[in-house]
Design a protein around this motif. Structure first.
Motif, PDB file in Angstrom:
ATOM      1  N   GLY A   4      -4.523  49.463  62.573  1.00 12.64           N
ATOM      2  CA  GLY A   4      -3.350  48.759  62.846  1.00 12.64           C
ATOM      3  C   GLY A   4      -3.252  47.860  61.481  1.00 12.64           C
ATOM      4  N   ARG A   5      -4.471  47.273  61.078  1.00 16.28           N
ATOM      5  CA  ARG A   5      -4.422  46.685  59.745  1.00 16.28           C
ATOM      6  C   ARG A   5      -4.330  47.163  58.443  1.00 16.28           C
ATOM      7  NH1 ARG A   5      -9.902  43.123  59.543  1.00 16.28           N
ATOM      8  NH2 ARG A   5     -10.687  45.405  60.350  1.00 16.28           N
ATOM      9  N   SER A   6      -3.605  46.833  57.567  1.00 14.78           N
ATOM     10  CA  SER A   6      -3.219  47.643  56.402  1.00 14.78           C
ATOM     11  C   SER A   6      -4.451  47.720  55.613  1.00 14.78           C
ATOM     12  CB  SER A   6      -2.132  47.074  55.724  1.00 14.78           C
ATOM     13  OG  SER A   6      -2.408  45.636  55.119  1.00 14.78           O
ATOM     14  N   TRP A   7      -5.323  46.771  55.485  1.00 13.94           N
ATOM     15  CA  TRP A   7      -6.432  46.729  54.497  1.00 13.94           C
ATOM     16  C   TRP A   7      -7.542  47.829  55.163  1.00 13.94           C
ATOM     17  CZ3 TRP A   7      -6.277  46.429  49.617  1.00 13.94           C
ATOM     18  CH2 TRP A   7      -5.490  45.473  49.221  1.00 13.94           C
ATOM     19  N   LEU A   8      -7.600  47.817  56.465  1.00 13.16           N
ATOM     20  CA  LEU A   8      -8.783  48.896  57.243  1.00 13.16           C
ATOM     21  C   LEU A   8      -8.020  50.216  56.828  1.00 13.16           C
ATOM     22  CD1 LEU A   8     -10.937  49.528  58.990  1.00 13.16           C
ATOM     23  CD2 LEU A   8      -9.649  49.235  60.958  1.00 13.16           C
ATOM     24  N   ARG A   9      -6.936  50.317  57.042  1.00 18.76           N
ATOM     25  CA  ARG A   9      -6.294  51.599  56.792  1.00 18.76           C
ATOM     26  C   ARG A   9      -6.340  52.232  55.476  1.00 18.76           C
ATOM     27  NH1 ARG A   9      -1.752  50.478  58.663  1.00 18.76           N
ATOM     28  NH2 ARG A   9      -0.533  49.984  56.768  1.00 18.76           N
ATOM     29  N   ARG A  10      -6.246  51.216  54.523  1.00 23.72           N
ATOM     30  CA  ARG A  10      -6.482  51.621  52.944  1.00 23.72           C
ATOM     31  C   ARG A  10      -7.851  51.881  52.844  1.00 23.72           C
ATOM     32  NH1 ARG A  10      -2.997  46.539  51.174  1.00 23.72           N
ATOM     33  NH2 ARG A  10      -0.862  47.423  51.485  1.00 23.72           N
ATOM     34  N   TRP A  44     -12.354  42.198  51.394  1.00 24.51           N
ATOM     35  CA  TRP A  44     -11.813  41.591  50.264  1.00 24.51           C
ATOM     36  C   TRP A  44     -10.070  41.596  49.839  1.00 24.51           C
ATOM     37  CZ3 TRP A  44      -9.601  45.045  47.209  1.00 24.51           C
ATOM     38  CH2 TRP A  44     -10.053  46.296  46.867  1.00 24.51           C
ATOM     39  N   GLY A  45      -9.863  42.654  50.784  1.00 20.30           N
ATOM     40  CA  GLY A  45      -8.457  43.132  50.558  1.00 20.30           C
ATOM     41  C   GLY A  45      -7.259  41.786  50.967  1.00 20.30           C
TER      42      GLY A  45
END
Length: 406
Positions: free
Chosen positions: A171-177, A236-237
């Motif tokens: 769900g979280r964009s920075w976790l996905r990246r 850090w994202g």
């Protein structure tokens, strides 16, 4: 090359470890422990692989090339840690537990086999920079290297196989990246494995393997860097997004300056506090106040709004093919620019002008949408040839201004 790459990567890995270590203060969490462990193992790998540390370890322990075994075991441990971390992320507890036991058993056997083969290979001369190229001709060491690459490479394949599909569900964009970056780093790590397998095969065929040896440290370093970034990105994202958002809002605050300055010059009372050129800690509040002050100024100019200029701007903009949001901005800017001129010169209010109202924020529109709209209006107010022509009473633009407007 390794004199520079490996200490730099060690520093980055230990810095990532320090970043994630702070997360442990938020409470015990197996995933946080796993990420910390993976980064520590990666930092250990590049630390002992640094030629100066390698030589120091040889002298201190009296065991030649012990750093090679240490680094390879750390790499296998790192691969296993990331592999198990993702396993626990994407599988139910019972299934994750069974698969974890199977992988740990395989890795334990692989590690024990590596130790036995390393001792049997018997490398006695220290080689901090060309260890593999020097000893890959020995059968025991070739077998040692293949076991190491099998354990490491299979772990990387598992990481890629698990990370990439799970990133689509995160769900979280920075976790996905972060998951995708970790998967990309693992793919680059597989290039390192391919180089080492080519070393083994080339040595048996009496091929000069040093021709492609330079690829190994580059692939290892790039892959490790991507994995470090991927594992720490969720930490850090969001801070990076916050900084990027702050810079965008600062730019918008300055872009609103031309329109705000003219309104403030005519009506200083719209500002509740002295203006600041570049607010820092109070930026969000100042930006919100600037929006309110612009609306208050526009409201005060309501009797002077130049609807005729707005109509001319609409016709000129339509002929130029402006987008709807651009057309709306030049119309509003022309309306306000004409009003500012009329107010400054004390011109009488036109009959029925009280019925004209400036554009207001849509009900439910958030601040960011309203700021973006006002930025378009302010930019058109300050520099659009369409607005200048409309306020001057012209229906067309000169040829050179037409090119600029488009």
């Amino acid at each position: 090359m390794t004199h520079v790459l490996y200490p730099a990567l060690a520093a980055v890995a230990w810095a990532g470890f320090a970043v994630k270590l702070r997360d442990l203060r938020r409470g015990p969490n197996p995933a946080r422990y796993a990420v910390c462990g993976a980064l520590a193992l990666l930092g250990s790998t590049f630390t002992v692989s640094t030629p100066a540390v390698w030589s120091w370890l040889d002298r201190t322990t009296g065991v030649a090339n012990l750093a090679a075994l240490w680094a390879h075991l750390s790499v296998v441990g790192f691969s296993a840690t990331v592999q198990l971390l993702v396993l626990w992320w994407v599988n139910p507890t019972d299934l994750a537990r069974r698969r974890t036991r199977a992988r740990l058993a395989f890795l334990a056997v692989a590690a024990a086999t590596m130790v036995v083969l390393f001792l049997a290979a018997g490398p006695t001369e220290p080689h901090a920079t060309d260890f593999v190229a020097t000893y890959v001709h020995r059968p025991h060491f070739a077998a040692y290297l293949l076991v190491y690459l099998a354990a490491f490479g299979l772990g990387l394949v598992d990481v890629v196989r698990l990370c990439w599909p799970y990133a689509n569900m995160a769900g979280r964009s920075w976790l996905r990246r972060g998951l995708r970056t970790t998967a990309a780093g693992s793919v680059v790590g597989l290039v390192y494995c391919a180089v080492r397998v080519a070393d083994v095969i080339g040595a048996q065929l009496d091929v000069d393997i040093r021709r492609w040896e330079w690829l190994a440290p580059i692939a290892a370093s790039l892959g490790a860097l991507l994995v470090i970034l991927g594992l720490t990105m969720p930490a850090w994202g969001p801070r990076l997004s916050h900084i990027r958002g702050w810079l965008r809002r600062r730019r918008q605050y300055r872009q609103l300056q031309p329109l705000w300055s003219d309104l403030h010059r005519l009506m200083p009372q719209i500002a509740l506090e002295p203006p600041v050129a570049t607010p820092l800690r109070t930026l969000d509040r100042r930006l919100y106040r600037r929006v309110i002050e612009l609306y208050d100024g526009s409201l005060a100019l309501r009797p002077y709004l130049d609807e005729a200029a707005a109509g001319r701007a609409e016709r000129i903009g339509a002929r130029l093919g402006l987008r709807p949001d651009e057309l709306s901005a030049v119309m509003e800017a022309a309306r306000l620019r004409g009003a500012v001129r009329a107010y400054a010169h004390g011109e009488p209010v036109a009959p029925g002008a009280d019925e004209a109202t400036p554009a207001r924020p849509d009900e439910g529109a958030d601040l960011s949408e309203e700021v973006a709209r006002l930025v378009r209006v302010s930019r058109a107010y300050a520099g659009s040839p369409v607005v200048a022509a409309a306020v001057a009473g012209r229906e067309v633009l000169p040829a050179e201004e037409t090119e600029v407007a488009m």
